[in-house]
Scaffold this active site. Sequence first.
Site, PDB file in Angstrom:
ATOM      1  N   SER A   1       0.845  -1.201   0.000  1.00  0.00           N
ATOM      2  CA  SER A   1       0.000   0.000   0.000  1.00  0.00           C
ATOM      3  C   SER A   1       0.884   1.257   0.000  1.00  0.00           C
ATOM      4  O   SER A   1       0.391   2.358  -0.233  1.00  0.00           O
ATOM      5  CB  SER A   1      -0.939   0.003   1.214  1.00  0.00           C
TER       6      SER A   1
ATOM      7  N   GLU B   1      -8.907  -9.929   3.963  1.00  0.00           N
ATOM      8  CA  GLU B   1      -9.289  -8.552   3.624  1.00  0.00           C
ATOM      9  C   GLU B   1     -10.673  -8.503   3.013  1.00  0.00           C
ATOM     10  O   GLU B   1     -10.986  -9.206   2.046  1.00  0.00           O
ATOM     11  CB  GLU B   1      -8.246  -7.949   2.653  1.00  0.00           C
TER      12      GLU B   1
HETATM   13  O1  KIV Z   1      -0.444  -3.425   1.654  1.00  0.00           O
HETATM   14  C1  KIV Z   1      -1.130  -3.369   2.685  1.00  0.00           C
HETATM   15  O2  KIV Z   1      -1.177  -2.358   3.391  1.00  0.00           O
HETATM   16  C2  KIV Z   1      -1.898  -4.557   3.052  1.00  0.00           C
HETATM   17  C3  KIV Z   1      -2.918  -4.388   4.129  1.00  0.00           C
HETATM   18  C4  KIV Z   1      -4.102  -3.685   3.607  1.00  0.00           C
HETATM   19  C5  KIV Z   1      -3.270  -5.676   4.755  1.00  0.00           C
HETATM   20  O3  KIV Z   1      -1.720  -5.584   2.493  1.00  0.00           O
END
Ligand code: KIV
EC number: 2.1.2.11
Length: 271
Positions: free
Chosen positions: A52, A189
Amino acid sequence: MSVNKEVKRVTTHTIQEMKNKGEKISMLTAYDYSIATIVDDAGVDIILVGDSASNVMAGHETTLPITLDQMIYHASSVVRAAKRALVVVDLPFGSYQGNSKEALNSAIRIMKESGAHAVKMEGGIEIAESVSRILTAGIPVMGHLGLTPQSIYKFGTYTVRAKEEAEAQKLKEDALKLQELGCFGVVLEKIPAKLGEEVSQSLQIPTIGIGAGQHCDGQVLVIHDMLGINKGFKPRFLRQYASLYDVMNDAIKNYVSDVKANDFPSEKEQY
Ligand code: KIV
């Protein structure tokens, strides 16, 4: 008399013990040294260096563009900050889907070059060979099922996954497969809470939910979302614990106005 102030590191075993004792597991993302220091000091059990970062750090629309080198850069900054938390790093899109040898090389690079403690991978049975090969090298793996953002162009939307029986069934089988392979935990998720509960009860390893209900063994949020830095992002599963966009915006506006008015620096703030 000297007092031993060494902090006890959270390990994959600690995480398992927490599930066994019914103690909930807290996990948050972090991508840089300063924020990871705050997260670690606050007592978060697992810091996820999530892909993310592609969204919240680099401004991309999806998680797909972030590279292995960029993930290693973020991860090494976080590792330098984390004195207590277990640091888990996402294997980015394109670094493990090709074949299991490439997957192992990517995981080894993360562990060697960042000093992280584990990797996370999106997918179930279809990535079993890669998961298994990485585990064989002694690298702990966390799975990630349900909404898997690296497959966004296959799904087409970020809506709740596994509402239909067939997809729910596949998710349950995938979760059991990841456990059987030796994963130490699974992120779930954006799936119905009932399914989150069922999977959490059927697995011996911990589940960490994000939009997967209160019966998961732990919870994870993206730090920018829970601190309200992403002003416009307010999905149902998100609890916003601060409004940092507003706090920071006000502070910066005050700074600009002080500079313009020649009020900063004052006599006390100069040499
Ligand atoms: O990349 C991320 O932040 C994640 C979370 C949303 C679990 O995979």
